[in-house]
Design a protein around this motif. Structure first.
Motif, PDB file in Angstrom:
ATOM      1  N   LYS A   6      27.927  56.593   9.398  1.00 40.66           N
ATOM      2  CA  LYS A   6      28.400  55.849  10.369  1.00 40.66           C
ATOM      3  C   LYS A   6      28.595  56.818  11.486  1.00 40.66           C
ATOM      4  O   LYS A   6      28.195  56.148  12.749  1.00 40.66           O
ATOM      5  CB  LYS A   6      29.159  54.549  10.226  1.00 40.66           C
ATOM      6  N   ALA A   7      29.420  57.612  11.349  1.00 35.26           N
ATOM      7  CA  ALA A   7      29.828  58.358  12.493  1.00 35.26           C
ATOM      8  C   ALA A   7      29.017  59.270  13.020  1.00 35.26           C
ATOM      9  O   ALA A   7      29.006  59.370  14.284  1.00 35.26           O
ATOM     10  CB  ALA A   7      31.178  59.235  12.033  1.00 35.26           C
ATOM     11  N   ALA A   8      28.115  59.801  12.269  1.00 32.78           N
ATOM     12  CA  ALA A   8      26.840  60.733  12.697  1.00 32.78           C
ATOM     13  C   ALA A   8      25.758  59.691  13.525  1.00 32.78           C
ATOM     14  O   ALA A   8      25.404  60.166  14.551  1.00 32.78           O
ATOM     15  CB  ALA A   8      26.091  61.370  11.474  1.00 32.78           C
ATOM     16  N   GLU A   9      25.801  58.536  13.037  1.00 41.41           N
ATOM     17  CA  GLU A   9      24.895  57.515  13.820  1.00 41.41           C
ATOM     18  C   GLU A   9      25.346  57.388  15.375  1.00 41.41           C
ATOM     19  O   GLU A   9      24.636  57.509  16.101  1.00 41.41           O
ATOM     20  CB  GLU A   9      24.732  56.279  13.161  1.00 41.41           C
ATOM     21  N   LYS A  10      26.809  57.373  15.406  1.00 42.49           N
ATOM     22  CA  LYS A  10      27.465  56.997  16.690  1.00 42.49           C
ATOM     23  C   LYS A  10      27.129  58.057  17.635  1.00 42.49           C
ATOM     24  O   LYS A  10      26.937  57.899  18.568  1.00 42.49           O
ATOM     25  CB  LYS A  10      28.926  56.636  16.412  1.00 42.49           C
ATOM     26  N   ARG A  11      27.077  59.310  17.183  1.00 42.54           N
ATOM     27  CA  ARG A  11      26.659  60.649  17.902  1.00 42.54           C
ATOM     28  C   ARG A  11      25.119  60.786  17.769  1.00 42.54           C
ATOM     29  O   ARG A  11      24.926  61.690  18.492  1.00 42.54           O
ATOM     30  CB  ARG A  11      27.460  61.855  17.119  1.00 42.54           C
ATOM     31  N   GLU A  12      24.396  59.794  17.466  1.00 43.90           N
ATOM     32  CA  GLU A  12      22.947  59.901  17.287  1.00 43.90           C
ATOM     33  C   GLU A  12      22.506  61.422  16.948  1.00 43.90           C
ATOM     34  O   GLU A  12      21.609  62.134  16.946  1.00 43.90           O
ATOM     35  CB  GLU A  12      22.539  59.676  18.929  1.00 43.90           C
ATOM     36  N   GLU A  13      23.186  61.655  15.733  1.00 42.05           N
ATOM     37  CA  GLU A  13      22.830  62.935  14.701  1.00 42.05           C
ATOM     38  C   GLU A  13      22.154  62.381  13.766  1.00 42.05           C
ATOM     39  O   GLU A  13      22.809  62.284  12.587  1.00 42.05           O
ATOM     40  CB  GLU A  13      23.994  63.880  14.729  1.00 42.05           C
ATOM     41  N   TRP A  14      20.821  61.984  13.714  1.00 48.14           N
ATOM     42  CA  TRP A  14      20.081  61.168  12.817  1.00 48.14           C
ATOM     43  C   TRP A  14      20.116  62.085  11.400  1.00 48.14           C
ATOM     44  O   TRP A  14      19.917  61.698  10.392  1.00 48.14           O
ATOM     45  CB  TRP A  14      18.929  60.662  13.440  1.00 48.14           C
ATOM     46  N   GLU A  15      19.843  63.408  11.797  1.00 53.35           N
ATOM     47  CA  GLU A  15      19.450  64.313  10.380  1.00 53.35           C
ATOM     48  C   GLU A  15      20.809  64.269   9.497  1.00 53.35           C
ATOM     49  O   GLU A  15      20.918  64.130   8.358  1.00 53.35           O
ATOM     50  CB  GLU A  15      19.129  65.835  10.800  1.00 53.35           C
ATOM     51  N   LYS A  16      22.099  64.237  10.340  1.00 56.30           N
ATOM     52  CA  LYS A  16      23.326  64.161   9.740  1.00 56.30           C
ATOM     53  C   LYS A  16      23.497  63.076   9.174  1.00 56.30           C
ATOM     54  O   LYS A  16      23.963  62.971   7.805  1.00 56.30           O
ATOM     55  CB  LYS A  16      24.508  64.840  10.322  1.00 56.30           C
ATOM     56  N   ALA A  17      23.192  62.002   9.657  1.00 53.44           N
ATOM     57  CA  ALA A  17      23.250  60.685   9.174  1.00 53.44           C
ATOM     58  C   ALA A  17      22.448  60.073   7.994  1.00 53.44           C
ATOM     59  O   ALA A  17      22.810  59.781   6.969  1.00 53.44           O
ATOM     60  CB  ALA A  17      22.960  59.506  10.299  1.00 53.44           C
ATOM     61  N   LYS A  18      21.137  60.952   7.971  1.00 53.00           N
ATOM     62  CA  LYS A  18      20.265  60.585   6.903  1.00 53.00           C
ATOM     63  C   LYS A  18      20.875  61.375   5.619  1.00 53.00           C
ATOM     64  O   LYS A  18      20.841  60.921   4.412  1.00 53.00           O
ATOM     65  CB  LYS A  18      19.072  61.049   7.431  1.00 53.00           C
ATOM     66  N   ALA A  19      21.483  62.607   5.911  1.00 45.52           N
ATOM     67  CA  ALA A  19      21.846  63.358   4.688  1.00 45.52           C
ATOM     68  C   ALA A  19      23.093  62.658   4.091  1.00 45.52           C
ATOM     69  O   ALA A  19      23.344  62.607   3.115  1.00 45.52           O
ATOM     70  CB  ALA A  19      22.373  64.818   5.138  1.00 45.52           C
ATOM     71  N   ALA A  20      24.014  62.097   4.950  1.00 46.65           N
ATOM     72  CA  ALA A  20      25.326  61.510   4.443  1.00 46.65           C
ATOM     73  C   ALA A  20      24.543  60.027   3.487  1.00 46.65           C
ATOM     74  O   ALA A  20      25.139  59.936   2.512  1.00 46.65           O
ATOM     75  CB  ALA A  20      25.932  60.898   5.630  1.00 46.65           C
ATOM     76  N   TYR A  21      23.847  59.420   4.247  1.00 47.92           N
ATOM     77  CA  TYR A  21      23.270  58.212   3.285  1.00 47.92           C
ATOM     78  C   TYR A  21      22.529  58.441   2.242  1.00 47.92           C
ATOM     79  O   TYR A  21      22.818  58.033   1.013  1.00 47.92           O
ATOM     80  CB  TYR A  21      22.133  57.509   4.146  1.00 47.92           C
ATOM     81  N   GLU A  22      21.743  59.737   2.070  1.00 49.07           N
ATOM     82  CA  GLU A  22      21.394  60.361   0.665  1.00 49.07           C
ATOM     83  C   GLU A  22      22.590  60.676  -0.143  1.00 49.07           C
ATOM     84  O   GLU A  22      22.284  60.205  -1.286  1.00 49.07           O
ATOM     85  CB  GLU A  22      20.405  61.360   0.997  1.00 49.07           C
ATOM     86  N   LYS A  23      23.625  61.012   0.329  1.00 53.81           N
ATOM     87  CA  LYS A  23      24.832  61.541  -0.449  1.00 53.81           C
ATOM     88  C   LYS A  23      25.326  60.194  -1.159  1.00 53.81           C
ATOM     89  O   LYS A  23      25.934  60.076  -2.283  1.00 53.81           O
ATOM     90  CB  LYS A  23      25.870  62.350   0.303  1.00 53.81           C
ATOM     91  N   ALA A  24      25.308  59.372  -0.226  1.00 55.24           N
ATOM     92  CA  ALA A  24      25.806  57.885  -0.571  1.00 55.24           C
ATOM     93  C   ALA A  24      24.908  57.297  -1.771  1.00 55.24           C
ATOM     94  O   ALA A  24      25.608  56.699  -2.538  1.00 55.24           O
ATOM     95  CB  ALA A  24      26.019  56.913   0.560  1.00 55.24           C
ATOM     96  N   LEU A  25      23.826  57.312  -1.419  1.00 58.46           N
ATOM     97  CA  LEU A  25      22.835  56.985  -2.649  1.00 58.46           C
ATOM     98  C   LEU A  25      22.805  57.825  -3.915  1.00 58.46           C
ATOM     99  O   LEU A  25      22.456  57.248  -4.997  1.00 58.46           O
ATOM    100  CB  LEU A  25      21.531  56.959  -2.099  1.00 58.46           C
TER     101      LEU A  25
END
Length: 170
Positions: A6-25
């Motif tokens: 969510k923090a990466a999304e706020k910064r519009e760092e989509w690759e980091k956001a995707k990596a974090a969601y993948e980690k959550a999954l």
């Protein structure tokens, strides 16, 4: 991981956001919210294709497609080793053609001539010079990315096209 995403999304760092969601999954495979958020981040992370126009007059361009990160068995299926590519990468849809090489480098070193044929008789050093000039020429079109030769793992992963067998076609 979800807070990180969510923090990466706020910064519009989509690759980091995707990596974090993948980690959550990885931690919770069936998390519907994480799956939906990952899909949305993938949409926002950019196009599935990038086109670089090298010579508009001669209609010379390069087309790159996004290859999604993943795990595969590199080498022989029975004697290979598992490799994980942790980030998406881009691969040109064809080998570099003589026309593309000439549009970037100004000359064609190939022995067997043809604008749509793959460039040949070039060294690794020549390819590095090509990449340097390509990145300068296509800077705006690459939108912050840089072209490079694929690693051996990226090349094999793309060639396998998701196949698990010895050959990409089964």
């Amino acid at each position: 991981a979800m807070a990180e995403a969510k923090a990466a999304e706020k910064r519009e760092e989509w690759e980091k956001a995707k990596a974090a969601y993948e980690k959550a999954l990885v931690a919770k495979k069936d998390d519907a919210a994480a799956k939906a958020a990952l899909a949305e981040a993938e949409k926002k992370s950019g196009p599935a294709k990038i086109e670089i126009v090298l010579d508009a007059g001669k209609k010379v361009k390069m087309e790159f497609v996004r290859i999604k990160a993943g795990t595969f068995t590199m080498g022989e299926a029975t004697g290979g080793h598992e490799v994980t590519l942790t980030k998406d990468f881009w691969m040109q849809t064809t080998e570099t053609t003589q026309g593309q090489w000439e549009a970037v480098m100004g000359s064609n070193p190939s022995r067997f001539k043809g604008a749509d044929l793959p460039v040949e008789t070039v060294s690794w050093e020549d390819c590095q010079k090509f990449m340097e000039k390509l990145n300068a020429k296509g800077k705006e079109q690459l939108k912050g990315k840089a072209a490079s030769l694929p690693t051996e793992a990226e090349w094999e992963y793309a060639c396998r096209a998701g196949a698990k067998d010895k050959w990409s076609y089964g």
